[in-house]
Design an enzyme around this catalytic site. Structure first.
Site, PDB file in Angstrom:
ATOM      1  N   ASP A  47       0.829  -1.215   0.000  1.00  0.00           N
ATOM      2  CA  ASP A  47       0.000   0.000   0.000  1.00  0.00           C
ATOM      3  C   ASP A  47       0.862   1.263   0.000  1.00  0.00           C
ATOM      4  OD1 ASP A  47      -2.326   1.444  -0.033  1.00  0.00           O
ATOM      5  OD2 ASP A  47      -2.829   1.111   2.080  1.00  0.00           O
TER       6      ASP A  47
ATOM      7  N   ASN B  94     -11.061  -2.690  -4.967  1.00  0.00           N
ATOM      8  CA  ASN B  94     -10.310  -1.810  -5.869  1.00  0.00           C
ATOM      9  C   ASN B  94     -10.997  -1.643  -7.238  1.00  0.00           C
ATOM     10  OD1 ASN B  94      -7.065  -2.868  -4.621  1.00  0.00           O
ATOM     11  ND2 ASN B  94      -8.225  -1.034  -4.122  1.00  0.00           N
TER      12      ASN B  94
END
Ligand code: IPE
Ligand code: IPE
Ligand code: MG
Length: 233
Positions: free
Chosen positions: A14, A62
């Site tokens: 991330d 996502n």
């Protein structure tokens, strides 16, 4: 002291967007640099004899990102596979993609199948990429698979280890160590069932900056952990 090496390290990669933003660049620039971190960490996993390195590359959630970012990420996946296949063969790395494959394009699925087939016989490190994956989705699809193949009575006698076989991670040991970069302290619907006794490691380092020294720091921290599994030591 002998180093305690985890058998399975998993990473929630991330912070690519923030990394790019800090440099006044588009988010894609961070994703591209993130691929370099994948290469470095995989190389280090091979060096260290880590049997499984799994990477959360794209979550079911996502898909809710802007279309062009989703497309860029899928293209990057395709391009990276083409670029890396030689290295995977050279370093005896097996490639596996897990997730909701039905949502991926035909061409990406074909590319993934080809790379998985080509590396299937490799016996070194297994690199698992979680693509269009979520932990709740995995548990639900496992439940459906089990229900479709077992009688009601068999379901009643199902043990925890038996249920493992219906998850997409069947045959892969649960992660010993889960790393998340970028300072977020959450698991974002990742391996929910499989992380029951995993050691968690959170770092503020953004994914494109996470390379061998940062990986080693996480491994050092893991080696200091005392895993008790509910027992008294
Ligand atoms: C991780 O970086 C890559 C994916 C989730 C695909 P992000 O894109 O989430 O970057 P941040 O969190 O916005 O910085
Ligand atoms: C988690 O990252 C998923 C991946 C790294 C692929 P996100 O950046 O999407 O997670 P949240 O939404 O901030 O929790
Ligand atoms: Mg993020």
């Amino acid at each position: 002291m002998e180093e305690r090496i985890p058998q399975h390290v998993s990473i929630i990669m991330d912070g690519n967007g923030r990394w790019a933003k800090a440099r006044g660049r588009e988010r894609v620039f961070g994703h591209m640099e993130g691929v370099e971190s994948v290469r470095a960490c995989l190389e280090y996993a091979v060096e260290k004899g880590i049997k499984y390195l799994s990477l959360y590359a794209f979550s079911e959630e996502n898909w809710n990102r802007p279309k062009d970012e989703v497309m860029t990420l899928m293209e990057l996946m395709m391009k990276s596979m083409k670029n890396e296949i030689g290295r995977f063969m050279k370093y005896n790395i097996r490639f596996v993609v897990l997730g909701n494959r039905a949502r991926l394009s035909d061409s990406l699925n074909a590319g993934i199948d080809a790379m998985m087939a080509e590396t299937a016989g490799n016996t070194g490190t297994t690199c698992v990429v979680f693509l269009s994956y979520s932990g709740k989705w995995d548990i639900l699809q496992a439940m459906k698979k089990a229900a479709a193949s077992l009688s009601a009575q068999e379901i009643q006698s199902l043990e925890i280890q038996d249920f493992d076989k219906y998850l997409v991670t069947a045959g892969i040991p649960d992660p010993d160590l889960l790393i998340r970069t970028s300072g977020e302290i959450r698991i974002s619907n990742y391996l929910l069932w499989q992380c029951a006794y995993t050691e968690f490691y959170f770092t503020d380092v953004l994914w494109p900056d996470f390379r061998k020294p940062q990986f080693q720091e996480a491994l050092d921290e893991y080696a200091r952990r005392d895993r008790r599994y509910g027992k008294v030591k």
